[in-house]
Design an enzyme around this catalytic site. Structure first.
Site, PDB file in Angstrom:
ATOM      1  CB  SER A   1      -0.946  -0.044   1.206  1.00  0.00           C
ATOM      2  OG  SER A   1      -1.946   0.947   1.112  1.00  0.00           O
TER       3      SER A   1
ATOM      4  CG  HIS B   1      -5.665  -2.500   0.968  1.00  0.00           C
ATOM      5  ND1 HIS B   1      -5.133  -2.103  -0.245  1.00  0.00           N
ATOM      6  CD2 HIS B   1      -4.998  -1.773   1.909  1.00  0.00           C
ATOM      7  CE1 HIS B   1      -4.204  -1.182  -0.053  1.00  0.00           C
ATOM      8  NE2 HIS B   1      -4.091  -0.971   1.240  1.00  0.00           N
TER       9      HIS B   1
END
Length: 400
Positions: A159, A366
Site C-alpha cells: 500500500s 487490501h
C-alpha cells in the site's frame, strides 16, 4: 481466547507496547537487531533487522538483502504479528534473506526528532508520504546496504509502502540502480476508482482540512496516545467470545475490504495492540488530493507555497516512467483502495514493469496481503520465486 493470544496480552501488560516487537521476535527464536538512523531533516527512524532464520548456522551464509516497507497507519510489526510460517519477515529469513523492516517517520517506532516534539504542536507532522519516499526510504535503504555491505537489495512494499517507492524512484532516480526487484503488494498510485468511503467523502476537502488542522495545532491522525485504549478494546471487546468481536471485524473490513474467509478473528487483540501505529493528517490529505485530482502528484500546498517549494504554481506530477527498477505488481479484485483500473493505469506508466498479477481469490482484499490466512500460499511464495529468479539472472543468489 487462544493460548498464543493470551500469552501475547500478558506480555504486552508486563513489558509495554514499545518493547513488544523485539520481545516477540526473539521469543520465537529469531535474532533481531534495532537500528536508529537520522534523516537529513532530523527524523530519527528505527529499522528492525532479522539477519537470518532460527538456525544459527545460516547466520554465517552470505544472504541477499530484502527491505520491507509497511502501509499507512502501520509499522514493521505488520510483518511479524502473524507468527512463524505466517509473517512475511519470518518466512523470508528462513528462505535465506537478510530481512530489514522499515518504519516511516511518525510511526510508533520512528516517533523522534532531533529538535521537534511529536506531542507538542503540529510542526513534527508537517510531512506526507512525499517526504517518506523522498527522504526516509533512501536514508534507510542506504543504511541497510552499508551495514550489510551490499550494493543492491530487494524491496517489498504494501500500500503506502508502494506509493513511497514510486516517489523515491521518481524524485531520486539514481536509487533505481540499488533495487534488484520491487514487489508491490496492493500497489497504490492513482485513486480515481477507489471504493473507500472515507477517502471519497473527504477528498474534495482534503487541502482545507489539512490547513485547518495546522491552525489549531493538530498534525497527527488518531494520536498514538490512544494505544492503551486500542489494546484495551482488543482484549475486552474484540477477543474470542467477546460480545463486540463481530463489530471489530466489520470496522477492519470497512477500511480494508470484506473477506471473512481470510481474516483470523482470534488475532484481533494482537492487531489492535499495534494498529493504528501513527500517521500525519497530511498523509491522508495527500491521498485525498490524488483521488480528487485524478493525478499522481506532489502535495498541493496551494499556489504561493507551491511556487516557493517546487518552483511551479501547481504541484508537479510524479514521473512514473522514471521508475526503472524491475517491478512486480500484485493486486486483488476486491481491493477497495488499489482498484484494478488504477493498477492498470499505474502499470502502463511504470518504466520497467516485469509482471502484473492478480491474486487467484476473488475475495482477497487490501489487508489480506499482510494478515490473510493464506497470504503465504497466495502471495509470499510467489514473491520469493520472483526474487530468486531475479537473483539467478544476476548470478548473485546464495541459497541456504
Amino acid at each position: 481466547m487462544s493460548l498464543c493470544v493470551y500469552a501475547f496480552l500478558r506480555r504486552v501488560k508486563k513489558e509495554g507496547i514499545s518493547t513488544f516487537l523485539p520481545a516477540l521476535v526473539r521469543k520465537y527464536g529469531y535474532p533481531l537487531e534495532e537500528h536508529r538512523v537520522t534523516t537529513a531533516d532530523g527524523y530519527i527512524l528505527t529499522v528492525h533487522r532479522i539477519p537470518h532464520g532460527r538456525d544459527a548456522v545460516n547466520g554465517t551464509v552470505e544472504r541477499p538483502v530484502v527491505f520491507i516497507m509497511h502501509g499507512l497507519m502501520s509499522s514493521s510489526a505488520d510483518w511479524v504479528l502473524m507468527g512463524p510460517n505466517k509473517g512475511l519477515a519470518y518466512i523470508l529469513a528462513e528462505e535465506g534473506f537478510d530481512v530489514w523492516l522499515g518504519n516511516a517517520r511518525g510511526t510508533r517506532y520512528s516517533r523522534q526528532h532531533v529538535k521537534l516534539n511529536p506531542d507538542s504542536g503540529a510542526e513534527f507532522w508537517n510531512f506526507s508520504w512525499d517526504e517518506i519516499g523522498n527522504i526516509d526510504l533512501p536514508t534507510m535503504i542506504d543504511y541497510a546496504l552499508d551495514k550489510a555491505n551490499k550494493k543492491r537489495l530487494h524491496y517489498i512494499g504494501h500500500s503506502q509502502g508502494t506509493t513511497s517507492f514510486w516517489v523515491m524512484c521518481s524524485l531520486r532516480p539514481d536509487y533505481n540502480q540499488k533495487i534488484i526487484s520491487m514487489n508491490a503488494l496492493a500497489p497504490v498510485a492513482y485513486l480515481t476508482h477507489n471504493k473507500c468511503p472515507l477517502i471519497n467523502q473527504l477528498a474534495p476537502f482534503s487541502t482545507v482540512f489539512e490547513k485547518l488542522s495546522k491552525v489549531i495545532g493538530v498534525g497527527e491522525i488518531l494520536p498514538i496516545t490512544n494505544s492503551k485504549i486500542m489494546r484495551w478494546a482488543g482484549e475486552k471487546l474484540c477477543s474470542d467470545n467477546a460480545l463486540f468481536q463481530e463489530v471489530c471485524t466489520d470496522i477492519v473490513f470497512l477500511i480494508g475490504g470484506w473477506n471473512s474467509l481470510e481474516f483470523n478473528r482470534t488475532m484481533l487483540p494482537v492487531i489492535l495492540a499495534h494498529t493504528p501505529a501513527g500517521a500525519s493528517i497530511r498523509q491522508f490529505a495527500h491521498y485525498g488530493q490524488v483521488a480528487h485530482s485524478d493525478t499522481f502528484r506532489r502535495f498541493n500546498h496551494l499556489s504561493y507555497w507551491n511556487y516557493k517549494i517546487y518552483g511551479t504554481w501547481d504541484p508537479p506530477l510524479y514521473d512514473l516512467s522514471q521508475v526503472k527498477a524491475p517491478v512486480f505488481l500484485r493486486y486483488s479484485l476486491s481491493d477497495p483502495l488499489a482498484h484494478i483500473d488504477d493498477v492498470k493505469r499505474l502499470a502502463k506508466e511504470l518504466g520497467n514493469l516485469k509482471a502484473k498479477t492478480s491474486i487467484p481469490m476473488t475475495s482477497f482484499s487490501h489487508l489480506d496481503f499482510i494478515w490473510g490466512i493464506d497470504a503465504k500460499k497466495l502471495v509470499y511464495d510467489h514473491v520469493i520465486a520472483d526474487m530468486r529468479r531475479m537473483e539467478e539472472s544476476l548470478f548473485i543468489f546464495h541459497p541456504v
